[in-house]
Design an enzyme around this catalytic site. Structure first.
Site, PDB file in Angstrom:
ATOM      1  N   ASP A 261       0.852  -1.198   0.000  1.00 10.73           N
ATOM      2  CA  ASP A 261       0.000   0.000   0.000  1.00 10.73           C
ATOM      3  C   ASP A 261       0.884   1.242   0.000  1.00 10.73           C
ATOM      4  O   ASP A 261       1.851   1.336   0.763  1.00 10.73           O
ATOM      5  CB  ASP A 261      -0.908  -0.003   1.236  1.00 10.73           C
ATOM      6  CG  ASP A 261      -1.986   1.051   1.151  1.00 10.73           C
ATOM      7  OD1 ASP A 261      -3.060   0.750   0.603  1.00 10.73           O
ATOM      8  OD2 ASP A 261      -1.749   2.177   1.626  1.00 10.73           O
ATOM      9  N   ILE A 262       0.561   2.208  -0.879  1.00 10.79           N
ATOM     10  CA  ILE A 262       1.346   3.446  -0.961  1.00 10.79           C
ATOM     11  C   ILE A 262       1.063   4.301   0.267  1.00 10.79           C
ATOM     12  O   ILE A 262      -0.099   4.532   0.632  1.00 10.79           O
ATOM     13  CB  ILE A 262       0.997   4.226  -2.244  1.00 10.79           C
ATOM     14  CG1 ILE A 262       1.259   3.346  -3.472  1.00 10.79           C
ATOM     15  CG2 ILE A 262       1.807   5.515  -2.333  1.00 10.79           C
ATOM     16  CD1 ILE A 262       0.857   4.011  -4.788  1.00 10.79           C
ATOM     17  N   GLU A 304      -4.773   2.524  -4.082  1.00 11.05           N
ATOM     18  CA  GLU A 304      -3.310   2.558  -4.021  1.00 11.05           C
ATOM     19  C   GLU A 304      -2.739   1.234  -3.540  1.00 11.05           C
ATOM     20  O   GLU A 304      -1.622   1.174  -3.029  1.00 11.05           O
ATOM     21  CB  GLU A 304      -2.845   3.683  -3.096  1.00 11.05           C
ATOM     22  CG  GLU A 304      -3.238   3.536  -1.632  1.00 11.05           C
ATOM     23  CD  GLU A 304      -4.597   4.126  -1.297  1.00 11.05           C
ATOM     24  OE1 GLU A 304      -4.802   4.499  -0.135  1.00 11.05           O
ATOM     25  OE2 GLU A 304      -5.446   4.224  -2.199  1.00 11.05           O
TER      26      GLU A 304
END
Length: 385
Positions: A261-262, A304
């Site tokens: 996950d960003i 994301e």
């Protein structure tokens, strides 16, 4: 059926096929419209040439030049349609065989009448054009294994071979004065319309099937691929993950995954806009893709979030592989108009255990590990318990 009637019927069949192509043209995607237009135009021009063969109402030099020239240029335009279908550039001298063949026909019908030379010129020019079609259809980079493409290639090969046979036949035949290809004086005049019908009739069907096959593959790709990054989507991940999970359980092996996950992605969208956010997602997908090994699967599951199915299934090895992916994102700078925007990811690792009932339970554990990495300060890898 005499050859004149055969040419009339052939022309009408080609007009019907071209009309059918015109009806479906507007329903095709943009990348297929130009190839279909070229094929349609080529078959219409060829039909006009055969129609002139059947009704020589014009003076003979004019009729012979225009009818044969139409066939040669129509074949060349069909050839160009094949190139556009594959996205290949046009040949620099692609129309030269048709132009030279037409000039030779004009000379040996109007200036120095010679029936044999005209027939040989048409056969030779046609062989060059048909050979170009076969060559482009057989290029390795454009082969897709579809039966429709193989069928169209076979049709071109057969027509080329029969055209060479026609060349040899007339080269050694004793053609009588006043010979015409529109009567049944020679057996080759009976065979020629049958051969001519293969490309515009059967060939058009094969070309239409090629377009249909292309559409089917595009739809399948759209259904299984993320539109922005080009990575496999959640559907593909789920299907592949469940298949690998069940196989590994049957064989007594483990499956490892990394949920990525960003960090702080919402702030990027808020500060720079969603267009820059899309650029950031593409940048991260590229970085992660460079760190994926053969046999591993990287997918974007939405927003994301990315998921990687790893080949390393030992917990420590899987954690090292995930750490390498994290570093790939951190090291490669994301630049916006020369300004670096920091991008990092948090990664949760889960290795399947006997308690995992299915792939979804493994995915949930990886998700929990990812949130633990976020809580521990982000930009790190966390192994699920």
């Amino acid at each position: 059926m005499d050859s004149r009637t055969a040419y009339v019927v052939l022309s009408l069949m080609m007009l019907a096929n071209s009309g059918a192509l015109g009806l479906i043209l507007r329903d095709l995607p943009a990348d297929l419209r130009s190839p279909v237009r070229h094929w349609q135009a080529g078959t219409l021009i060829i039909a006009a040439g055969y129609f002139l063969h059947a009704f020589p109402s014009l003076p003979m030099p004019v009729m012979v030049t225009f009818s044969n020239g139409a066939i040669l240029f129509g074949l060349t335009i069909c050839w160009r349609g094949i190139q556009q279908f594959d996205g290949s550039p046009p040949g620099r001298w692609q129309f030269v065989p048709a132009a030279l063949g037409t000039l030779v026909i004009c000379w040996f019908s109007a200036v120095q009448p010679d029936t044999l030379t005209r027939i040989l010129a048409v056969s030779l020019a046609s062989a060059v054009i048909l050979g170009g079609c076969v060559s482009d259809l057989g290029k390795r980079e454009y082969r897709d294994g579809s039966l429709s493409r193989l069928l169209l290639t076979a049709i071109f090969v057969l027509i080329t071979a029969l055209n060479a046979l026609r060349f040899g036949y007339f080269a050694w035949a004793d053609i009588p004065p006043g010979f015409s290809i529109a009567d049944n004086a020679e057996v080759m005049n009976i065979i020629s319309p049958l051969v001519a019908a293969m490309l515009p009739v059967i060939g058009t069907t094969a070309f239409t099937l090629m377009c249909s096959e292309r559409l089917r593959r595009q739809w399948e790709r759209a259904a299984s691929t993320d539109y922005l990054t080009g990575l496999p989507n959640r559907r593909t991940l789920t299907e592949t993950g469940r298949r690998r999970f069940e196989l590994a359980r049957l064989e007594g092996r483990s499956v490892a995954m990394a949920l990525i996950d960003i960090d702080g992605f919402k702030s990027i969208n808020d500060c720079y806009g969603h267009d820059v956010g899309d650029m950031a997602l593409t940048h991260v997908a590229t970085c992660l893709g460079q760190g994926i090994e053969a046999g591993e699967l990287l997918a974007r599951t939405g927003g994301e979030e990315f998921v990687a199915l790893l080949t390393e299934t030992a917990p420590q090895k899987a954690q090292q592989a995930a750490e390498y992916l994290r570093q790939m994102v951190q090291r490669q700078h994301f630049l916006l108009q020369g300004v670096r925007i920091p991008l990092t990811v948090s990664v949760g690792i889960a290795v399947s255990q006997s308690e995992d009932r299915d792939f979804d339970s493994l995915l949930r554990r990886a998700d929990q590990a990812m949130y633990a990495a976020k809580s521990a300060g982000r930009n790190r890898v966390q192994l699920a318990a």
